[in-house]
Design a protein around this motif. Structure first.
Motif, PDB file in Angstrom:
ATOM      1  N   GLY A  76      44.613   0.187  24.200  1.00 25.35           N
ATOM      2  CA  GLY A  76      44.943   0.437  25.606  1.00 25.35           C
ATOM      3  C   GLY A  76      44.001  -0.240  26.582  1.00 25.35           C
ATOM      4  N   GLU A  77      42.917  -0.841  26.064  1.00 26.58           N
ATOM      5  CA  GLU A  77      41.928  -1.489  26.939  1.00 26.58           C
ATOM      6  C   GLU A  77      41.969  -3.014  26.819  1.00 26.58           C
ATOM      7  OE1 GLU A  77      38.361   1.795  27.171  1.00 26.58           O
ATOM      8  OE2 GLU A  77      38.180   0.210  25.691  1.00 26.58           O
ATOM      9  N   GLU A  78      42.971  -3.565  26.148  1.00 29.24           N
ATOM     10  CA  GLU A  78      43.006  -5.000  25.864  1.00 29.24           C
ATOM     11  C   GLU A  78      43.401  -5.857  27.058  1.00 29.24           C
ATOM     12  OE1 GLU A  78      45.068  -2.806  24.413  1.00 29.24           O
ATOM     13  OE2 GLU A  78      44.518  -2.630  22.320  1.00 29.24           O
ATOM     14  N   GLU A  79      44.035  -5.261  28.049  1.00 27.70           N
ATOM     15  CA  GLU A  79      44.540  -6.026  29.185  1.00 27.70           C
ATOM     16  C   GLU A  79      43.393  -6.591  30.027  1.00 27.70           C
ATOM     17  OE1 GLU A  79      47.788  -6.723  29.810  1.00 27.70           O
ATOM     18  OE2 GLU A  79      48.103  -5.790  27.851  1.00 27.70           O
ATOM     19  N   PRO A  80      43.635  -7.715  30.708  1.00 25.27           N
ATOM     20  CA  PRO A  80      42.622  -8.268  31.612  1.00 25.27           C
ATOM     21  C   PRO A  80      42.259  -7.286  32.716  1.00 25.27           C
ATOM     22  CG  PRO A  80      44.359  -9.863  31.209  1.00 25.27           C
ATOM     23  CD  PRO A  80      44.831  -8.551  30.631  1.00 25.27           C
ATOM     24  N   GLY A  81      41.063  -7.440  33.256  1.00 24.16           N
ATOM     25  CA  GLY A  81      40.601  -6.616  34.368  1.00 24.16           C
ATOM     26  C   GLY A  81      40.509  -7.453  35.630  1.00 24.16           C
ATOM     27  N   ARG A  82      40.930  -6.876  36.749  1.00 23.59           N
ATOM     28  CA  ARG A  82      40.913  -7.564  38.038  1.00 23.59           C
ATOM     29  C   ARG A  82      39.871  -6.936  38.950  1.00 23.59           C
ATOM     30  NH1 ARG A  82      45.608  -6.012  40.322  1.00 23.59           N
ATOM     31  NH2 ARG A  82      45.043  -7.189  42.166  1.00 23.59           N
ATOM     32  N   TYR A  83      39.090  -7.810  39.599  1.00 23.96           N
ATOM     33  CA  TYR A  83      38.020  -7.375  40.495  1.00 23.96           C
ATOM     34  C   TYR A  83      37.985  -8.272  41.730  1.00 23.96           C
ATOM     35  CZ  TYR A  83      36.283  -4.688  36.559  1.00 23.96           C
ATOM     36  OH  TYR A  83      36.190  -3.789  35.529  1.00 23.96           O
ATOM     37  N   ARG A  84      37.436  -7.745  42.803  1.00 26.58           N
ATOM     38  CA  ARG A  84      37.092  -8.550  43.968  1.00 26.58           C
ATOM     39  C   ARG A  84      35.595  -8.833  43.839  1.00 26.58           C
ATOM     40  NH1 ARG A  84      40.652  -9.308  47.038  1.00 26.58           N
ATOM     41  NH2 ARG A  84      41.666  -7.298  47.033  1.00 26.58           N
ATOM     42  N   TRP A  85      35.180 -10.046  44.172  1.00 33.16           N
ATOM     43  CA  TRP A  85      33.770 -10.392  44.050  1.00 33.16           C
ATOM     44  C   TRP A  85      33.248 -10.890  45.393  1.00 33.16           C
ATOM     45  CZ3 TRP A  85      31.905 -15.288  44.991  1.00 33.16           C
ATOM     46  CH2 TRP A  85      32.863 -16.300  45.084  1.00 33.16           C
ATOM     47  N   ARG A  86      31.932 -10.750  45.560  1.00 36.84           N
ATOM     48  CA  ARG A  86      31.275 -11.266  46.765  1.00 36.84           C
ATOM     49  C   ARG A  86      29.782 -11.440  46.490  1.00 36.84           C
ATOM     50  NH1 ARG A  86      31.218  -5.804  47.600  1.00 36.84           N
ATOM     51  NH2 ARG A  86      29.438  -4.932  48.706  1.00 36.84           N
ATOM     52  N   PHE A  87      29.183 -12.359  47.234  1.00 35.66           N
ATOM     53  CA  PHE A  87      27.739 -12.548  47.199  1.00 35.66           C
ATOM     54  C   PHE A  87      27.120 -11.882  48.412  1.00 35.66           C
ATOM     55  CE2 PHE A  87      28.499 -16.332  44.507  1.00 35.66           C
ATOM     56  CZ  PHE A  87      27.586 -16.054  43.514  1.00 35.66           C
ATOM     57  N   GLU A  88      25.974 -11.260  48.210  1.00 39.88           N
ATOM     58  CA  GLU A  88      25.108 -10.785  49.289  1.00 39.88           C
ATOM     59  C   GLU A  88      23.730 -11.296  48.950  1.00 39.88           C
ATOM     60  OE1 GLU A  88      25.309  -6.576  49.978  1.00 39.88           O
ATOM     61  OE2 GLU A  88      27.466  -6.626  50.381  1.00 39.88           O
ATOM     62  N   GLU A  89      23.329 -12.369  49.651  1.00 34.76           N
ATOM     63  CA  GLU A  89      22.084 -13.086  49.341  1.00 34.76           C
ATOM     64  C   GLU A  89      22.153 -13.560  47.893  1.00 34.76           C
ATOM     65  OE1 GLU A  89      18.694 -10.876  50.687  1.00 34.76           O
ATOM     66  OE2 GLU A  89      19.636 -10.466  52.615  1.00 34.76           O
ATOM     67  N   ASP A  90      21.223 -13.182  47.025  1.00 37.24           N
ATOM     68  CA  ASP A  90      21.246 -13.607  45.617  1.00 37.24           C
ATOM     69  C   ASP A  90      21.917 -12.579  44.708  1.00 37.24           C
ATOM     70  OD1 ASP A  90      20.117 -16.067  45.936  1.00 37.24           O
ATOM     71  OD2 ASP A  90      18.086 -15.444  45.449  1.00 37.24           O
ATOM     72  N   MET A  91      22.636 -11.631  45.291  1.00 36.72           N
ATOM     73  CA  MET A  91      23.284 -10.593  44.492  1.00 36.72           C
ATOM     74  C   MET A  91      24.787 -10.857  44.406  1.00 36.72           C
ATOM     75  SD  MET A  91      21.305  -7.236  45.929  1.00 36.72           S
ATOM     76  CE  MET A  91      21.753  -7.621  47.618  1.00 36.72           C
ATOM     77  N   LEU A  92      25.337 -10.678  43.204  1.00 37.30           N
ATOM     78  CA  LEU A  92      26.767 -10.794  42.969  1.00 37.30           C
ATOM     79  C   LEU A  92      27.312  -9.397  42.747  1.00 37.30           C
ATOM     80  CD1 LEU A  92      29.345 -12.415  42.350  1.00 37.30           C
ATOM     81  CD2 LEU A  92      28.498 -12.668  39.995  1.00 37.30           C
ATOM     82  N   LEU A  93      28.303  -9.014  43.550  1.00 39.36           N
ATOM     83  CA  LEU A  93      28.859  -7.665  43.497  1.00 39.36           C
ATOM     84  C   LEU A  93      30.346  -7.732  43.168  1.00 39.36           C
ATOM     85  CD1 LEU A  93      27.165  -6.531  46.789  1.00 39.36           C
ATOM     86  CD2 LEU A  93      26.414  -5.960  44.487  1.00 39.36           C
ATOM     87  N   PHE A  94      30.811  -6.779  42.346  1.00 36.66           N
ATOM     88  CA  PHE A  94      32.213  -6.688  41.969  1.00 36.66           C
ATOM     89  C   PHE A  94      32.779  -5.353  42.437  1.00 36.66           C
ATOM     90  CE2 PHE A  94      30.292  -9.454  38.785  1.00 36.66           C
ATOM     91  CZ  PHE A  94      31.150 -10.544  38.835  1.00 36.66           C
ATOM     92  N   THR A  95      34.010  -5.391  42.922  1.00 33.61           N
ATOM     93  CA  THR A  95      34.744  -4.186  43.281  1.00 33.61           C
ATOM     94  C   THR A  95      35.968  -4.108  42.384  1.00 33.61           C
ATOM     95  OG1 THR A  95      34.015  -4.380  45.583  1.00 33.61           O
ATOM     96  CG2 THR A  95      35.931  -2.970  45.152  1.00 33.61           C
ATOM     97  N   LEU A  96      36.114  -2.998  41.687  1.00 33.73           N
ATOM     98  CA  LEU A  96      37.224  -2.798  40.764  1.00 33.73           C
ATOM     99  C   LEU A  96      38.556  -2.776  41.497  1.00 33.73           C
ATOM    100  CD1 LEU A  96      38.347  -1.940  37.946  1.00 33.73           C
ATOM    101  CD2 LEU A  96      37.867   0.414  38.631  1.00 33.73           C
ATOM    102  N   LEU A  97      39.508  -3.594  41.030  1.00 39.21           N
ATOM    103  CA  LEU A  97      40.879  -3.546  41.526  1.00 39.21           C
ATOM    104  C   LEU A  97      41.773  -2.886  40.487  1.00 39.21           C
ATOM    105  CD1 LEU A  97      41.187  -7.105  43.106  1.00 39.21           C
ATOM    106  CD2 LEU A  97      40.752  -4.938  44.268  1.00 39.21           C
ATOM    107  N   GLU A  98      41.668  -3.353  39.221  1.00 37.46           N
ATOM    108  CA  GLU A  98      42.435  -2.752  38.134  1.00 37.46           C
ATOM    109  C   GLU A  98      41.816  -3.169  36.803  1.00 37.46           C
ATOM    110  OE1 GLU A  98      47.000  -2.413  36.498  1.00 37.46           O
ATOM    111  OE2 GLU A  98      46.488  -4.048  37.835  1.00 37.46           O
ATOM    112  N   ASP A  99      41.479  -2.195  35.970  1.00 35.93           N
ATOM    113  CA  ASP A  99      40.920  -2.462  34.645  1.00 35.93           C
ATOM    114  C   ASP A  99      41.005  -1.174  33.831  1.00 35.93           C
ATOM    115  OD1 ASP A  99      39.664  -3.631  32.490  1.00 35.93           O
ATOM    116  OD2 ASP A  99      37.896  -4.286  33.605  1.00 35.93           O
ATOM    117  N   HIS A 100      41.266  -1.327  32.526  1.00 36.80           N
ATOM    118  CA  HIS A 100      41.334  -0.168  31.636  1.00 36.80           C
ATOM    119  C   HIS A 100      40.287  -0.251  30.539  1.00 36.80           C
ATOM    120  CE1 HIS A 100      44.991   1.130  33.586  1.00 36.80           C
ATOM    121  NE2 HIS A 100      45.419  -0.114  33.504  1.00 36.80           N
ATOM    122  N   PHE A 101      39.385  -1.246  30.617  1.00 39.04           N
ATOM    123  CA  PHE A 101      38.352  -1.452  29.609  1.00 39.04           C
ATOM    124  C   PHE A 101      37.054  -0.823  30.122  1.00 39.04           C
ATOM    125  CE2 PHE A 101      36.059  -4.963  26.955  1.00 39.04           C
ATOM    126  CZ  PHE A 101      35.499  -3.994  26.160  1.00 39.04           C
TER     127      PHE A 101
END
Length: 90
Positions: A44-69
């Motif tokens: 049930g966790e095999e499907e791809p996961g979708r996220y929104r990403w952004r940089f804040e200075e040298d930090m990479l941040l992800f926001t969950l859109l859809e994922d089951h893993f």
């Protein structure tokens, strides 16, 4: 430690061993991850996961859109920081 190769592959390394390798595609501010090698996803966790990403200075941040893993959700919930000269490379 994680490495984005800029060619669509993300490698997670722990204790100098590859734990998991993910393929990724980026379109605008959305990134989609799918397992390529390493720790298998549970049923049930095999499907791809979708996220929104952004940089804040040298930090990479992800926001969950859809994922089951659960493992990927946990890993991407951290703040990722750019390292110019990482101690371990894939």
């Amino acid at each position: 430690m994680c490495f984005f190769d800029g060619q669509g592959s993300l490698t997670l390394i722990a204790n100098e061993q590859v734990v998991v390798r993910q393929r990724y595609t980026v379109q605008g501010d959305e990134i989609v991850f799918s397992n390529e090698a390493g720790a298998p996803a549970a049923p049930g966790e095999e499907e791809p996961g979708r996220y929104r990403w952004r940089f804040e200075e040298d930090m990479l941040l992800f926001t969950l859109l859809e994922d089951h893993f659960a493992g990927r959700i946990g890993a991407l919930s951290y703040t990722w920081v750019r390292m110019e000269d990482p101690p371990v490379k894939p």
